[in-house]
Design a protein around this motif. Structure first.
Motif, PDB file in Angstrom:
ATOM      1  N   TRP A  62     -15.687  -3.037  16.760  1.00 31.75           N
ATOM      2  CA  TRP A  62     -15.366  -4.463  16.847  1.00 31.75           C
ATOM      3  C   TRP A  62     -14.303  -4.824  15.811  1.00 31.75           C
ATOM      4  CZ3 TRP A  62     -16.021  -8.363  13.225  1.00 31.75           C
ATOM      5  CH2 TRP A  62     -15.798  -9.658  13.695  1.00 31.75           C
ATOM      6  N   LYS A  66     -10.491  -6.140  16.658  1.00 32.83           N
ATOM      7  CA  LYS A  66      -9.958  -7.408  16.151  1.00 32.83           C
ATOM      8  C   LYS A  66      -8.687  -7.177  15.344  1.00 32.83           C
ATOM      9  CE  LYS A  66     -12.952 -10.131  17.908  1.00 32.83           C
ATOM     10  NZ  LYS A  66     -12.591 -10.867  19.101  1.00 32.83           N
ATOM     11  N   SER A  72     -12.600  -6.250  22.186  1.00 31.59           N
ATOM     12  CA  SER A  72     -13.746  -5.770  21.415  1.00 31.59           C
ATOM     13  C   SER A  72     -14.893  -5.354  22.335  1.00 31.59           C
ATOM     14  CB  SER A  72     -14.211  -6.836  20.425  1.00 31.59           C
ATOM     15  OG  SER A  72     -14.528  -8.021  21.095  1.00 31.59           O
ATOM     16  N   GLY A  76     -16.246  -1.735  21.813  1.00 31.17           N
ATOM     17  CA  GLY A  76     -17.662  -1.609  21.457  1.00 31.17           C
ATOM     18  C   GLY A  76     -18.448  -0.824  22.487  1.00 31.17           C
TER      19      GLY A  76
END
Length: 175
Positions: A62, A66, A72, A76
């Motif tokens: 994540w 970013k 994300s 993830g």
């Protein structure tokens, strides 16, 4: 019995892959997100999956997503699915970091590390703090070497998927 177990396991793995990786990637591509951004998210997620601190690889995915402005959700998801890399590469990253710093090897194994972390999470930093820093150094160096070839190969695959999805959309639109 083993055949039923294997069938259940295989179906479960396919379901997790579909929910966590394939579906979000298809959605991103259908929404018009560029192939390079989706590929970056997948590559960073795989890199984050090998992050040497136990149980924090999805958070690292994540954070990287970013930082590099990509999805994300995709990063993830692939990090979650590829999390066994964390356990496979923990000791090699530790050894690489120790070698780069010219330090003697910290004698341990992955099961010992997991036992220490889960029996006393806070106290584990006293025992594993510096070895973790060495492993992170190894992870950074390894990630820098692996990222670009990984990105290139993932981008080729995602590009083919994007073309297939576009052709599928065109065929549906013609009917």
């Amino acid at each position: 019995m083993p055949q039923n177990w294997w069938s259940f396991f295989r179906k479960r793995v396919v379901l997790i892959w579909e929910v966590k990786v394939a579906r979000p990637v298809r959605q991103q591509l259908q929404e018009g997100i560029p192939v390079s951004r989706v590929s970056r998210a997948l590559s960073l997620g795989i890199i984050a999956a090998a992050w040497p601190q136990i149980a924090t690889n999805v958070f690292m995915a994540w954070l990287l997503a970013k930082l590099f402005r990509c999805s994300s959700i995709v990063a993830g998801g692939i990090s979650f699915v590829a999390s066994p890399l964390q356990y496979l590469l923990m000791i090699p990253f530790l050894r690489l970091g120790e070698t780069l710093l010219g330090l003697p090897h910290f004698e341990t194994s992955v099961p010992e590390i997991v036992k220490i972390v889960f029996t006393d999470p806070i106290g584990s930093f006293e025992v594993l703090g510096w070895p973790l820093v060495h492993a992170i150094l190894g992870w950074i160096c390894g990630s820098l070497l692996v990222y670009f070839p990984l990105f290139w190969s993932v981008r080729r695959s995602v590009s083919k998927l994007a073309q297939a999805l576009q052709n599928q959309t065109v065929q549906v639109g013609e009917e």
